[in-house]
Motif scaffolding. Structure first.
Motif, short mmCIF file in Angstrom:
data_model
loop_
_atom_site.label_atom_id
_atom_site.label_comp_id
_atom_site.label_asym_id
_atom_site.label_seq_id
_atom_site.Cartn_x
_atom_site.Cartn_y
_atom_site.Cartn_z
N LEU A 1 0.91 -1.22 -0.02
CA LEU A 1 0.01 -0.06 0.09
C LEU A 1 0.81 1.22 0.06
O LEU A 1 1.99 1.44 0.75
CB LEU A 1 -0.80 0.09 1.29
N GLY B 1 -1.74 7.69 0.05
CA GLY B 1 -2.58 7.93 1.29
C GLY B 1 -2.92 9.28 1.55
O GLY B 1 -2.66 10.22 0.78
N HIS C 1 2.40 11.81 1.90
CA HIS C 1 1.91 11.06 0.66
C HIS C 1 3.11 10.62 -0.17
O HIS C 1 3.49 9.52 -0.71
CB HIS C 1 0.80 11.87 0.02
N VAL D 1 -0.77 -1.16 -4.51
CA VAL D 1 -2.07 -0.75 -4.46
C VAL D 1 -1.81 0.84 -3.82
O VAL D 1 -1.61 0.96 -2.66
CB VAL D 1 -3.25 -1.39 -3.42
N ILE E 1 -3.22 4.85 -2.97
CA ILE E 1 -4.32 5.56 -2.60
C ILE E 1 -4.09 7.00 -2.80
O ILE E 1 -2.89 7.52 -2.33
CB ILE E 1 -4.36 5.19 -1.00
N THR E 2 -4.93 7.81 -3.26
CA THR E 2 -4.88 8.88 -3.86
C THR E 2 -4.85 9.88 -2.63
O THR E 2 -5.18 9.72 -1.63
CB THR E 2 -5.69 9.45 -5.00
N ARG F 1 -8.98 7.78 -3.17
CA ARG F 1 -9.44 6.69 -3.90
C ARG F 1 -8.09 5.71 -4.03
O ARG F 1 -7.08 5.97 -4.09
CB ARG F 1 -9.47 7.33 -5.24
N TRP F 2 -8.84 4.23 -4.32
CA TRP F 2 -7.95 3.34 -4.08
C TRP F 2 -7.90 2.65 -5.46
O TRP F 2 -8.80 2.47 -6.19
CB TRP F 2 -8.32 2.28 -3.22
N LYS G 1 -0.39 7.98 -11.00
CA LYS G 1 -1.85 8.19 -10.94
C LYS G 1 -2.43 8.69 -12.21
O LYS G 1 -3.65 8.94 -12.47
CB LYS G 1 -2.00 9.34 -10.05
N MET H 1 -10.13 -2.18 -3.51
CA MET H 1 -9.77 -1.98 -2.40
C MET H 1 -9.65 -3.24 -1.37
O MET H 1 -10.13 -4.40 -1.94
CB MET H 1 -10.94 -1.22 -1.73
N LEU I 1 -8.19 -8.42 -1.77
CA LEU I 1 -8.78 -7.24 -2.66
C LEU I 1 -10.02 -7.67 -3.36
O LEU I 1 -10.43 -8.61 -3.72
CB LEU I 1 -7.64 -6.84 -3.44
N MET J 1 -5.57 2.19 9.11
CA MET J 1 -5.43 1.13 8.33
C MET J 1 -5.11 -0.17 8.90
O MET J 1 -5.64 -1.28 8.54
CB MET J 1 -3.99 1.36 7.40
#
Length: 360
Positions: A9, A12, A17, A41, A43-44, A48-49, A66, A75, A85, A115
């Motif tokens: 992950l 975030g 970030h 994976v 996360i913006t 958003r995932w 991105k 997710m 997932l 998390m």
């Protein structure tokens, strides 16, 4: 032996970030592809995932992941029957079983227990401390209270300021902090930010008041801490029930103190392994690192930061980082490599510790 599916992950919601993306890229490059099926994976900043279906890890590092076409909404499902997932493809939802998660996330929403709580609900093993340890370590005021109650570890004196009280009477709160600490300089730190985000050094009433104002832009609680004149040293701790500590490394800040920019932007601060401290101080700091780790009930890994005073070699606890950086200049992986765990083996060890904890 079949491969384990490892989700990394990154990104975030927090102010860290970008650092998270750099840490994740390092993990993605060094995880053994013969051992793991690695699934990035992201996360913006908006939350958003996406499953990032590419091995262009440079794009993860520089943030351009991105904008590409390798993204599929995905997710982690809290439903334990999924154990992994849910990927939302155009042809329908797909589930992917996940053996372990490496949350290469820093700051709020990543290492503060949020998390970890999701992963506990999902029943998926994950690298790093659990919910309570993560939350208590993220909040510097709670960390100090727990370490103080455990005893045996010296830490800097502090004053806890709260945003509502400061807004009602900024001069009064500033004066109270000034009176409790007794002398300048002091450091002003938001309680739940990492990587020195929002940290300022105050040398008089006016700069203390300004530092508090800046700190409250990041958090509702801010610490004002005693200045410790000494070496800035860090120890890498690893393990579950029987944690071990590496030798300490030393930070030689290129700026007045170890700012976010000195850590990650200009990369100009020096790192020395081992730290330039006496053998007695080295032994004490390794023991204190394990004491702090145990007091907060950490598992997996953490980096524990201290000062070693120039006058008298006194060890003073500063803070703990439960998901330390894994960038090319980060102290935690460098310390572990010096101790015989290069990054691929370190990742293996952390995954094994996560699985061991899940197995009970």
């Amino acid at each position: 032996m079949s491969k384990k599916t490892l989700v990394v992950l990154f990104g975030g919601l927090s102010s860290e970030h970008d650092v998270s993306c750099v840490s994740a890229a390092t993990v993605l490059r060094h995880a053994d592809k013969e051992t793991y099926t690695v699934l990035p994976v992201g996360i913006t900043k908006e939350g958003r995932w996406f499953l990032y279906e590419s091995d262009d890890y440079d794009a993860v590092e520089n943030g351009s992941w991105k904008t590409g076409d390798a993204l599929v909404p995905a997710m982690i499902a809290p439903d334990r029957s999924v154990h992994g997932l849910v990927v939302l493809r155009e042809t329908g939802a797909e589930t992917i079983y996940v053996d372990c998660v490496f949350p290469a996330l820093h700051g709020i929403g990543g290492e503060d227990g949020m998390m970890q709580g999701l992963l506990e609900l999902a029943g998926i093993p994950y690298i790093g401390p659990g919910v309570a340890a993560s939350a208590n370590s993220m909040d510097k005021s709670l960390t100090k209270i727990i370490v103080e109650q455990a005893g045996g570890v010296r830490q800097a004196a502090f004053y806890l300021a709260r945003r509502a009280e400061f807004r009602a009477d900024p001069d009064g709160v500033t004066r109270a902090a000034e009176q409790q600490l007794g002398s300048y300089p002091v450091f002003v730190k938001p309680c739940s930010q990492g990587s020195s985000v929002g940290v300022t050094k105050a040398t008089d009433f006016a700069s203390l008041k300004e530092g508090l104002e800046q700190g409250f832009a990041y958090d509702s609680k801010v610490l004002v801490e005693e200045f410790i004149d000494g070496h800035e040293i860090e120890v890498a701790v690893i393990g579950n029930e029987n944690p071990t500590a590496t030798v300490a490394g030393e930070i030689a800040p290129s700026r007045e103190f170890y700012t976010y920019e000195a850590k990650y932007v200009d990369g100009s601060s020096g790192l020395y392994i081992p730290a330039h401290i006496s053998e007695q101080a080295m032994q004490r700091v390794r023991e204190d690192a394990v004491r702090v780790y145990r007091a907060l009930d950490c598992k997996g890994l953490s980096r524990v930061d201290f000062f070693c005073t120039y006058d008298g070699d006194e060890i003073v606890f500063n803070e703990i980082n439960t998901l330390p950086g894994f960038t090319s200049i980060s102290m935690y992986p460098k310390l572990q490599e010096t101790s015989g765990l290069p990054l691929p083996k370190l990742i293996d060890r952390l995954v094994a510790l996560a699985m061991e904890r899940q197995d009970g």
